[in-house]
Design a protein around this motif. Structure first.
Motif, PDB file in Angstrom:
ATOM      1  N   VAL A 190       5.946   2.450  -7.018  1.00 45.93           N
ATOM      2  CA  VAL A 190       4.926   2.077  -8.003  1.00 45.93           C
ATOM      3  C   VAL A 190       5.500   2.006  -9.415  1.00 45.93           C
ATOM      4  N   ASN A 217      -1.906   4.040  -5.628  1.00 40.97           N
ATOM      5  CA  ASN A 217      -0.976   3.007  -5.161  1.00 40.97           C
ATOM      6  C   ASN A 217       0.142   3.595  -4.312  1.00 40.97           C
ATOM      7  N   VAL A 230       0.827  -2.345  -8.521  1.00 41.48           N
ATOM      8  CA  VAL A 230       0.485  -2.911  -7.211  1.00 41.48           C
ATOM      9  C   VAL A 230       1.548  -3.905  -6.767  1.00 41.48           C
TER      10      VAL A 230
END
Length: 745
Positions: free
Chosen positions: A345, A505, A339
């Motif tokens: 990511v 994500n 995150v």
């Protein structure tokens, strides 16, 4: 012996695989089998040992009622049992036949009722059996109380040995590769021990495994038996062999009987262990001498096998749950890292390599993102990793695991010391990406019962060579290479869960990027529209002033200047329209298109449209008519509704030839008002009709000044009103556009 060429060997293997073990046409001699038609219970087939058992001729019994074999009382008992909804619900059949006591076993097979008869134990043996069966509930309680799999296995083998008296009882678990391992054993002191040993997959052929999967128990009281044929050999009703899969007396493969003798046992019983629908393993019992276990004891053993199967599944599920729970803290850390990753990511994972390796117990990990490759711990070379990633990606799997990588990807043999095991996951992105965990080689010796590389033997027969069961069960140690510690269920769960988090994500980042791009585009369109309107207005005003200064009736130079001014005026007007359309399009796509509805009189809207648009129609000699039902009132935005009507009527005028007709109609339809614009123009081609509401679609002919946004915007306006805009067209005959707007409540 002359070596057999590979093709001939494959033929022998195929013949072995095709051996009709479900349709042997014979039974074992410790009982009698008869098939019966229903509902009249007439004898269709019967085993030929009926003469030895009862002194009756098999031929004379064919077609006769069952009572001719069993007597009337026993036949009635069979009839009553056969009427149960399922035969498993029927009570045990205790039959007295020709002065002897028998157990009757019933099952149905493809339209016939199959009755098997086995001798009941004598009084003392029966009392011993019933005493053991009475203790079954206590045995099952001990099984259910076990909290670990090893304890569960140990209780099971000892209880079944005590229950049946077999010299050896073992639990045999199938591995993913097909071979099996003995994981528990209870044996008499005189028996050779097999605990911990591996057996080749060929010891139990695939079709035999399928029988184990579909039928819980099989028994062979004496492997040194002579099969008893059925009479007739084929079913009279179908002409096919009788499927004996569900028969306790089914005759087994002679190869298997010889296999038993080679192992030093003459009696065996096998109980299936299931994990759902999957054959997980077997409880395998063996005895040096012939041994017949009664039906009651067999059913008790089958119950133990079924409870053990449930317990295995439950404890495996509990263990998997424990493994998953142990991964959760690391997964939370890694998810937070993703995150907070700066760009992609996987950038966050690069910052936490130790946690990433601990997650799966890996000795090395590689993180690949486009051109960037980050390696930690023991890993192959970067070139080898990229080649491995290419192979993994081409497999089409999102998550892949192997603890014998060189066995499925030969180049991995070059670096098996650092990467004999691979666990990898990838995301569906246009750039190369993956997280790849590696495990180093773990060299160990595995004990096989016999040489695993030569599990099959050949022997001469009347028709040439045939496969025979192996004769050697001596311990054979094999040094395993290119093998890592297997990946656990928890490891696979961790990889899949990390991939899920990474995917969420990554999608979230994509959405944010797209939202930012939409905002930037909207802001750009608004700025461009605002900044261009003032200069466009000035240009338009100057054009008007210049048109007054020059007359189109003046000299040649004056006429050229006037023509240029007209062109500039048209271009300025078109630019203004385009700016308005771009603003509307931007709002529609962003979901921010708003309307201000109010009460409107349809007839008044039509009057305004008539006054403004009729001159355009007259210029082309096109007849334009308006008709509305009386007193129609709608709830709509007047400016936006007029924009739709102007666009649809304007298009109709543009594409309708001289002397053509255009009709505009409004009529009530339930809670809506339906507007229709119908023309007699050239129509729209069928292949183009599905695309006319797309952005930037324009007719290819007669529409040089079209922006391709009018119909797209019109549809957006009608949808904002809660209606729908549709079109129908016939090439050469014309088109009709219809839209709905809510009535005024």
């Amino acid at each position: 012996m002359t070596p057999l060429d590979p093709q001939a060997f494959e033929v022998l293997l195929a013949n072995c695989a095709d051996e009709p073990i479900r349709f042997p046409g014979a039974i074992q001699p410790h009982g009698l089998l008869v098939t019966l038609t229903e509902p009249d219970l007439r004898i269709q087939q019967i085993s030929t040992n009926v003469h030895a058992l009862f002194g009756l001729s098999a031929e004379s019994l064919l077609g006769q009622p069952l009572s001719a074999l069993t007597g009337e009382e026993a036949a009635v008992a069979v009839q009553q049992a056969s009427e149960y909804p399922t035969l498993t619900e029927a009570p045990p059949l205790a039959l007295t036949l020709h002065g002897g006591d028998y157990e009757g076993l019933l099952h149905r097979e493809q339209g016939v009722l199959v009755l098997e008869l086995e001798s009941k134990p004598d009084a003392s043996a029966l009392e011993s059996t019933m005493s053991k069966v009475r203790n079954l509930s206590r045995m099952l309680q001990r099984l259910q109380a076990a909290t670990t799999l090893p304890a569960l296995y140990e209780i099971c083998v000892r209880e079944i040995q005590a229950l049946t008296g077999y010299d050896r009882v073992l639990i045999y678990r199938f591995e993913e590769e097909g071979h099996g391992q003995v994981i528990a054993e209870a044996s008499s002191p005189s028996m050779e021990l097999f605990s911990g040993m591996f057996f080749p997959a060929s010891d139990i052929p695939e079709q035999a495994r399928e029988l184990y999967r579909t039928h819980w128990l099989r028994i062979i009281p004496n492997a040194d038996y002579q099969p008893v044929a059925l009479l007739p050999l084929l079913r009279p009703d179908t002409g096919a062999a009788l499927d004996l899969s569900g028969a306790a007396l089914r005759s087994v493969s002679p190869i298997h009987c010889q296999y038993m003798k080679n192992m030093g046992v003459l009696s065996s019983m096998s109980i299936s262990l299931m994990d759902g629908d999957r054959l997980w393993g077997l409880i395998s019992c063996g005895h040096r001498q012939p041994l017949h276990v009664s039906h009651e004891l067999r059913m008790a053993c089958q119950t133990i096998g079924q409870v053990l199967s449930l317990q295995i599944s439950a404890l495996q599920t509990l263990e998997i749950s424990r493994q998953r729970e142990a991964k959760m803290d690391a997964l939370v850390v890694l998810n937070n890292a993703m995150v907070n990753g700066p760009d992609a990511v996987f950038d966050g994972l690069v910052q936490t390599p130790e946690t990433l390796m601990q997650l799966t117990g890996a000795s090395g990990v590689a993180i690949l993102e486009d051109k960037a490759l980050h390696c930690y711990g023991l890993c192959p070379s970067p070139l080898a990793i990229r080649a491995l990633h290419q192979w993994f990606r081409d497999s089409g799997k999102s998550v892949f695991s192997s603890h014998n990588l060189s066995g499925v990807y030969a180049p991995a043999g070059e670096y098996k010391d650092v990467a004999s095991g691979l666990l990898a996951m990838t995301l569906p992105k246009p750039v190369d990406n993956a997280v790849m965990w590696f495990r180093s080689e773990v060299k160990e010796s595995i004990q096989w019962s016999g040489d695993p590389s030569k599990p099959l033997n050949l022997e001469p027969s009347a028709s040439g060579l045939r496969l025979s069961p192996r004769t050697s069960f001596e311990i054979w140690k094999v040094e395993m290479e290119g093998i890592s510690t297997p990946w656990s269920h928890g490891d696979l769960f961790a990889a899949n869960d990390l991939r899920r988090s990474a995917l969420e994500n990554d999608l979230s980042r994509q959405v944010l990027r797209e939202q930012a791009a939409v905002r930037a585009r909207d802001e750009l369109v608004a700025v461009v529209s605002h900044d261009l309107r003032n200069p466009m207005t000035i240009i338009s005003m100057l054009c008007g002033m210049m048109q007054k200064a020059f007359s189109s009736d003046g000299p040649h130079t004056s006429r050229r200047i006037t023509s240029a001014i007209d062109t500039m005026q048209q271009a300025s007007n078109r630019m203004s329209v385009l700016l308005d359309d771009l603003l509307d399009t931007s709002k529609i796509e962003a979901g921010r298109y708003t309307i201000t509805p109010q009460s409107l009189d349809v007839s008044q809207i039509f009057e305004e449209a008539f006054s403004l648009l009729t001159p355009l129609a007259l210029d082309k000699a096109v007849e334009l008519t308006f008709h509305a039902e009386p007193d129609l009132k709608i709830h709509a935005d007047p400016e936006r509704l007029f924009q739709v009507l102007s666009n649809l009527i304007g298009n109709a005028i543009k594409f309708t030839p001289a002397q053509g007709k255009i009709g505009v109609v409004a009529m009530s339809n339930g809670a809506d008002i339906v507007f229709s614009v119908r023309d007699s123009g050239k129509g729209i081609a069928p292949e183009q009709l599905p695309h006319i509401f797309d952005r930037y679609w324009t007719a290819k002919e007669g529409n040089a000044l079209g922006t391709g946004l009018g119909l797209y915007i019109s549809q957006g306006i009608i949808k904002a009103h809660g209606g729908l805009l549709l079109a129908e067209s016939t090439l050469g005959e014309g088109s009709e556009f219809r839209f709905t707007v809510p009535k005024m409540a």
